[in-house]
Design a protein around this motif. Structure first.
Motif, PDB file in Angstrom:
ATOM      1  N   ARG A 278      -6.511   2.443  -5.034  1.00  0.00           N
ATOM      2  CA  ARG A 278      -7.704   1.599  -5.116  1.00  0.00           C
ATOM      3  C   ARG A 278      -8.515   1.999  -6.340  1.00  0.00           C
ATOM      4  O   ARG A 278      -8.623   3.180  -6.668  1.00  0.00           O
TER       5      ARG A 278
ATOM      6  N   GLN B 273     -10.924  -6.410  -2.921  1.00  0.00           N
ATOM      7  CA  GLN B 273     -11.423  -5.539  -1.860  1.00  0.00           C
ATOM      8  C   GLN B 273     -10.691  -5.884  -0.569  1.00  0.00           C
ATOM      9  O   GLN B 273     -10.855  -6.970  -0.018  1.00  0.00           O
TER      10      GLN B 273
ATOM     11  N   SER C 263     -10.851  -3.919   2.217  1.00  0.00           N
ATOM     12  CA  SER C 263     -11.478  -3.277   3.361  1.00  0.00           C
ATOM     13  C   SER C 263     -12.987  -3.240   3.194  1.00  0.00           C
ATOM     14  O   SER C 263     -13.495  -2.976   2.103  1.00  0.00           O
ATOM     15  N   GLN C 264     -13.693  -3.490   4.294  1.00  0.00           N
ATOM     16  CA  GLN C 264     -15.147  -3.361   4.317  1.00  0.00           C
ATOM     17  C   GLN C 264     -15.561  -1.909   4.536  1.00  0.00           C
ATOM     18  O   GLN C 264     -16.732  -1.568   4.401  1.00  0.00           O
ATOM     19  N   LYS C 265     -14.599  -1.052   4.874  1.00  0.00           N
ATOM     20  CA  LYS C 265     -14.895   0.339   5.222  1.00  0.00           C
ATOM     21  C   LYS C 265     -14.568   1.318   4.104  1.00  0.00           C
ATOM     22  O   LYS C 265     -15.161   2.394   4.023  1.00  0.00           O
ATOM     23  N   GLU C 266     -13.604   0.970   3.266  1.00  0.00           N
ATOM     24  CA  GLU C 266     -13.144   1.879   2.219  1.00  0.00           C
ATOM     25  C   GLU C 266     -13.695   1.459   0.867  1.00  0.00           C
ATOM     26  O   GLU C 266     -13.852   0.270   0.585  1.00  0.00           O
ATOM     27  N   LYS C 267     -13.944   2.444   0.009  1.00  0.00           N
ATOM     28  CA  LYS C 267     -14.439   2.156  -1.332  1.00  0.00           C
ATOM     29  C   LYS C 267     -13.305   1.676  -2.225  1.00  0.00           C
ATOM     30  O   LYS C 267     -12.172   2.139  -2.122  1.00  0.00           O
TER      31      LYS C 267
ATOM     32  N   GLU D  76      -9.328  -7.435   9.220  1.00  0.00           N
ATOM     33  CA  GLU D  76     -10.064  -6.211   9.502  1.00  0.00           C
ATOM     34  C   GLU D  76     -11.261  -6.454  10.414  1.00  0.00           C
ATOM     35  O   GLU D  76     -11.538  -5.665  11.322  1.00  0.00           O
TER      36      GLU D  76
ATOM     37  N   SER E 234      -8.811   6.211  -4.923  1.00  0.00           N
ATOM     38  CA  SER E 234      -7.820   6.540  -3.903  1.00  0.00           C
ATOM     39  C   SER E 234      -6.430   6.327  -4.499  1.00  0.00           C
ATOM     40  O   SER E 234      -6.235   5.451  -5.345  1.00  0.00           O
TER      41      SER E 234
ATOM     42  N   ARG F 269       0.820  -1.207   0.000  1.00  0.00           N
ATOM     43  CA  ARG F 269       0.000   0.000   0.000  1.00  0.00           C
ATOM     44  C   ARG F 269       0.860   1.266   0.000  1.00  0.00           C
ATOM     45  O   ARG F 269       0.508   2.276  -0.613  1.00  0.00           O
TER      46      ARG F 269
ATOM     47  N   LEU G 173      -8.070  -2.840  -3.914  1.00  0.00           N
ATOM     48  CA  LEU G 173      -6.638  -2.593  -3.830  1.00  0.00           C
ATOM     49  C   LEU G 173      -5.946  -3.136  -5.078  1.00  0.00           C
ATOM     50  O   LEU G 173      -6.010  -4.333  -5.369  1.00  0.00           O
TER      51      LEU G 173
END
Length: 499
Positions: free
Chosen positions: A355, A282, A284-288, A133, A350, A23, A291
């Motif tokens: 992302r 994907q 993260s469940q929080k970020e749109k 996560e 992002s 990342r 990756l």
């Protein structure tokens, strides 16, 4: 919590440390990948023909290697499939994936001994990212189902050949084999409807906790499973089912109906696998967004989608991309694809980390009148209205009508299979049209200028798209209905299904 779930949490933490390096160092990792690919392939036939020995920078690469789609690279690929060595990549490929491409008919994509492990690692890391996560690892102790193609492989000039999902089935880690369904025998059934029925019988009394597959075919599985249990929700059949993994199509048009079938808003993981390489997942469940995998043997290039068909379009590497701009994705891989236009378009949501969202197909658009409407715009316009009115969309496709009845203006014709019909389909169509005008200024101008009339919706009978795909010999597996066409080939096939 069982032993597998406990150990998976430890492994997930370790993998997350590795992903954090990815990342934070995406651009340097892409540069490293680029140099490694050039070095490894400089003595291949392609490398010699394109002066790889003199390539030191990305600018050099662009001078020597043009962007090509499958048809333009076919000559090299045919040499590979004929069994010739050292053509696109050192040696012979380990596998050839056979895919019914949407633009080139049957395609054969090479998978090398270097690229195959990256497919497996990416799928594994998508699950481990979720575990790290959320802390939810119980699914590892239960049964997991992967709705996929047959694992039976053929030989093509000594090279194992099959569908990507069938090839991947041979590489499922040993520690997951006892958890995995369907059985090998059921997975080998070629007829999709027979296969789904067999999977229903085999899984009906299993402790299913994770289900993976593209949404329309998972929905068929859910429908038949529910029918077997007198209309029960999936949560009542599989009380420990907690995670759905998908890829290949946008989930949003299917989400409402899938959640209704399941009985609750299940956690999902989106992946972006392709025969050409595993591109993103994907994390993260929080970020749109997904990756982008920058250290998996793929060097990416990006062409602004609105320049793609220009004679000399802009062509940039990762460090020069812009947020929320539609790009055609170009790949250079450790299986020997060079300047390869995969046909997809992506947007970056992002850059810290990088992302993406998949926005459509470069050749799936409507521009019969200069509007260049893309899949993302169509899906968002339709879903915004359907969600407001509480309507389920089973499936849909859109085509231009350039030869309307006398006295009519041309229009976009939408063929939609609804879960339930709108009370006023004309009013529904006008609302979708207004939403699309807000998404696409060119479409707005054409409506305002009376070049086009507002779109027309044709409601279709139940199971239209299942029957259509069956008629095309493309029922199940990784086959998908094109959402947009710039011609009327699909539209003409659907005429008999209009209500």
């Amino acid at each position: 919590m069982g032993l597998k779930a406990t150990l998976s949490k430890v492994f997930a933490a370790f993998v997350n440390v590795q992903l954090n390096k990815l990342r934070k160092n995406a651009v340097p990792l892409q540069q490293k990948t680029f140099l490694q690919l050039i070095k490894q392939a400089k003595h291949t036939e392609f490398g010699k023909a394109h002066n790889f020995a003199q390539i030191k920078t990305y600018a050099d690469f662009k001078k020597h290697v043009p962007v090509r789609d499958y048809e333009e690279l076919r000559g090299y690929i045919e040499r590979v499939t004929a069994g010739e060595e050292n053509v696109l990549w050192p040696g012979k490929p380990t596998y050839l994936t056979k895919t019914s491409g949407t633009t080139s008919g049957v395609k054969y994509i090479p998978i090398s001994k270097e690229s195959m492990p990256e497919h497996i690692k990416a799928a594994r890391n998508a699950l481990l990212s979720y575990i790290h996560e959320t802390g939810n690892a119980d699914f590892v102790d239960g049964k997991m189902i992967f709705l996929q193609g047959s694992p039976i492989l053929a030989k093509k000039n000594g090279i194992d050949t099959g569908r990507l999902s069938g090839i991947v089935a041979h590489h499922v880690p040993g520690y997951l084999q006892t958890n995995r369904l369907p059985s090998y025998e059921v997975n080998c059934i070629e007829d999709w409807e027979q296969k789904v029925d067999a999977i229903v019988e085999e899984t009906a009394n299993a402790d299913m906790r994770l289900i993976s597959g593209i949404p329309p075919w998972c929905q068929m599985y859910f429908d038949r499973l529910s029918a077997k249990f007198d209309g029960k929700k999936i949560k009542d059949i599989f009380p420990n089912f907690k995670l759905y993994v998908y890829g290949g199509v946008n989930y949003e048009p299917y989400r409402s109906r899938m959640q209704d079938s399941i009985g609750f808003a299940i956690d999902t993981i989106e992946t972006y696998p392709a025969s050409e390489g595993f591109i993103a997942f994907q994390d993260s469940q929080k970020e749109k967004g997904l990756l982008l995998l920058v250290d998996s043997g793929i060097f990416y290039e990006f062409i602004p989608a609105d320049e793609y068909f220009n004679e000399n379009p802009t062509r940039v590497s990762l460090e020069d991309v812009e947020l929320n701009k539609n790009y055609a994705l170009v790949m250079n891989t450790n299986a020997g694809l060079w300047g390869y236009s995969i046909g997809d378009t992506v947007k970056f949501v992002s850059k810290a980390p990088y992302r993406i969202v998949v926005s459509g197909r470069i050749k799936h658009y409507i521009s019969a009148f200069g509007e260049h409407v893309i899949g993302e715009e169509v899906e968002q316009a339709l879903l915004s209205v359907a969600n407001q009115e509480g309507l389920d969309i089973v499936e849909f496709t859109v085509a231009p009508q350039v030869n309307p009845d006398a006295g009519q203006l041309p229009y976009h014709e939408w063929f939609i299979e609804f879960g339930q019909q709108p009370k006023d389909i004309g009013d529904f169509a006008l609302k979708v049209d207004k939403a699309l005008q807000k998404k696409n200024i060119y479409y707005f101008d054409l409506i305002e200028g009376n070049i086009l009339q507002p779109l027309i919706v044709k409601a279709l009978k139940k199971d239209t798209f299942i029957n259509y795909m069956r008629s095309q010999g493309k029922l199940g597996g990784q086959n998908k209905v094109p959402r947009l066409s710039n011609d009327r080939k699909i539209a003409e096939e659907l005429k008999d299904y209009i209500i």
